[in-house]
Design a protein around this motif. Structure first.
Motif, short mmCIF file in Angstrom:
data_model
loop_
_atom_site.label_atom_id
_atom_site.label_comp_id
_atom_site.label_asym_id
_atom_site.label_seq_id
_atom_site.Cartn_x
_atom_site.Cartn_y
_atom_site.Cartn_z
N TRP A 118 20.87 28.67 9.02
CA TRP A 118 20.43 27.12 8.72
C TRP A 118 20.97 26.79 7.53
O TRP A 118 21.17 25.54 7.19
CB TRP A 118 18.90 27.04 8.54
CG TRP A 118 18.31 28.17 7.41
CD1 TRP A 118 17.99 29.32 7.26
CD2 TRP A 118 18.12 27.75 5.94
NE1 TRP A 118 17.66 29.85 6.21
CE2 TRP A 118 17.57 28.93 5.27
CE3 TRP A 118 18.10 26.32 5.27
CZ2 TRP A 118 17.14 28.82 3.98
CZ3 TRP A 118 17.92 26.36 3.80
CH2 TRP A 118 17.43 27.62 3.24
N GLY A 126 23.73 22.57 3.32
CA GLY A 126 22.42 22.83 4.15
C GLY A 126 21.29 23.60 3.44
O GLY A 126 20.18 23.43 4.15
N SER A 129 18.24 20.92 2.99
CA SER A 129 17.48 20.15 4.04
C SER A 129 17.68 21.01 5.22
O SER A 129 16.97 20.72 6.53
CB SER A 129 18.42 19.07 4.53
OG SER A 129 19.85 19.28 4.71
N ASP A 133 15.63 20.81 9.02
CA ASP A 133 16.46 20.34 10.02
C ASP A 133 16.24 21.28 11.31
O ASP A 133 16.05 20.92 12.50
CB ASP A 133 17.96 20.48 9.70
CG ASP A 133 18.31 19.08 8.94
OD1 ASP A 133 17.53 18.34 8.53
OD2 ASP A 133 19.31 19.20 8.23
N SER A 137 14.78 20.33 14.99
CA SER A 137 15.60 20.73 16.09
C SER A 137 14.80 21.13 17.18
O SER A 137 14.99 21.06 18.40
CB SER A 137 16.86 21.41 15.78
OG SER A 137 17.57 21.96 16.73
#
Length: 225
Positions: A118, A126, A129, A133, A137
């Motif tokens: 991630w 990343g 967030s 996310d 997803s």
């Protein structure tokens, strides 16, 4: 519904950070020396918290870290994954070291427990967030499934009321359970019972459920890696 999927953090969830004095005097369950009205007595009671029977110092590129976790709790999650009752996935900043460090320490097979990629461990892209996310997803994916999977998200920092309300606006296709432990003990016995009940009866839960351990406290820095 399909089998639930669990996304779990490590630090503050499985890897606990007890008060130093508590740990020096024996840790969870060894609270006879505390005054009855001391709030730590109920927090560190073995009726409330899992004893931290796992104790290991690991070396990874960022440095040396002390890991303290409950083998009973870790084994409980893993047995559910092995039995095919859940899909179990790491969603932790330990991402680069799950397969070679965390999985061997906990006795988890990386072929059974997936590690979510991630964030970029080199650029840190990343990092701020990527967890949310990942959840969004999966929520989008489940929207298009004939038999959507309920989701359980375990995180001591990312699961909180405002975020739960925001996720509600996405109208999950299957229930989502968010668990926020007290980082001093990790997932409590009470929360473990909620997790197990959700796994067996997700259809009895609303679209989004948040459980925060009542003793959680704000802290300025991230514990662990």
């Amino acid at each position: 519904m399909n089998r639930p999927v669990i996304y779990t953090d490590f630090d503050g969830v499985l890897n606990a950070f007890p008060d130093n004095k508590i740990q020096r005097r024996g840790g969870v369950g060894h609270i006879g020396w505390l005054k009855p009205d001391d709030p730590r007595a109920s927090l560190y009671s073995s009726d409330h918290a899992f004893p931290l029977t796992g104790n290991l110092v690991v070396e990874v590129p960022p440095g040396r870290y002390r890991l303290r976790w409950s083998r009973e709790l870790a084994d409980g999650f893993y047995k559910l994954a092995v039995a095919g009752m859940i899909e179990l996935a790491w969603l932790t900043t330990w991402q680069p070291y799950c397969v070679n460090t965390l999985d061997p320490a906990l006795g988890w097979n990386p072929d059974i427990v997936h590690t979510v990629r991630w964030y970029d461990p080199v650029t840190n892209q990343g990092r701020f967030s990527g967890k949310l996310d990942t959840i969004f997803s999966r929520l989008r994916f489940e929207t298009y499934q004939e038999d959507p999977s309920p989701i359980i998200w375990l995180d001591d920092e990312e699961c909180y009321p405002a975020r739960a309300k925001y996720i509600e606006t996405w109208k999950p296709a299957a229930p989502l359970l968010m668990i926020r432990p007290d980082e001093r003990i990790g997932i409590s016995r009470r929360q473990w019972l909620i997790i197990q009940d959700f796994i067996h009866h997700p259809d009895e839960y609303p679209p989004v459920t948040l459980d925060e351990e009542p003793t959680i406290r704000a802290h300025a820095t991230h514990h662990g890696l």
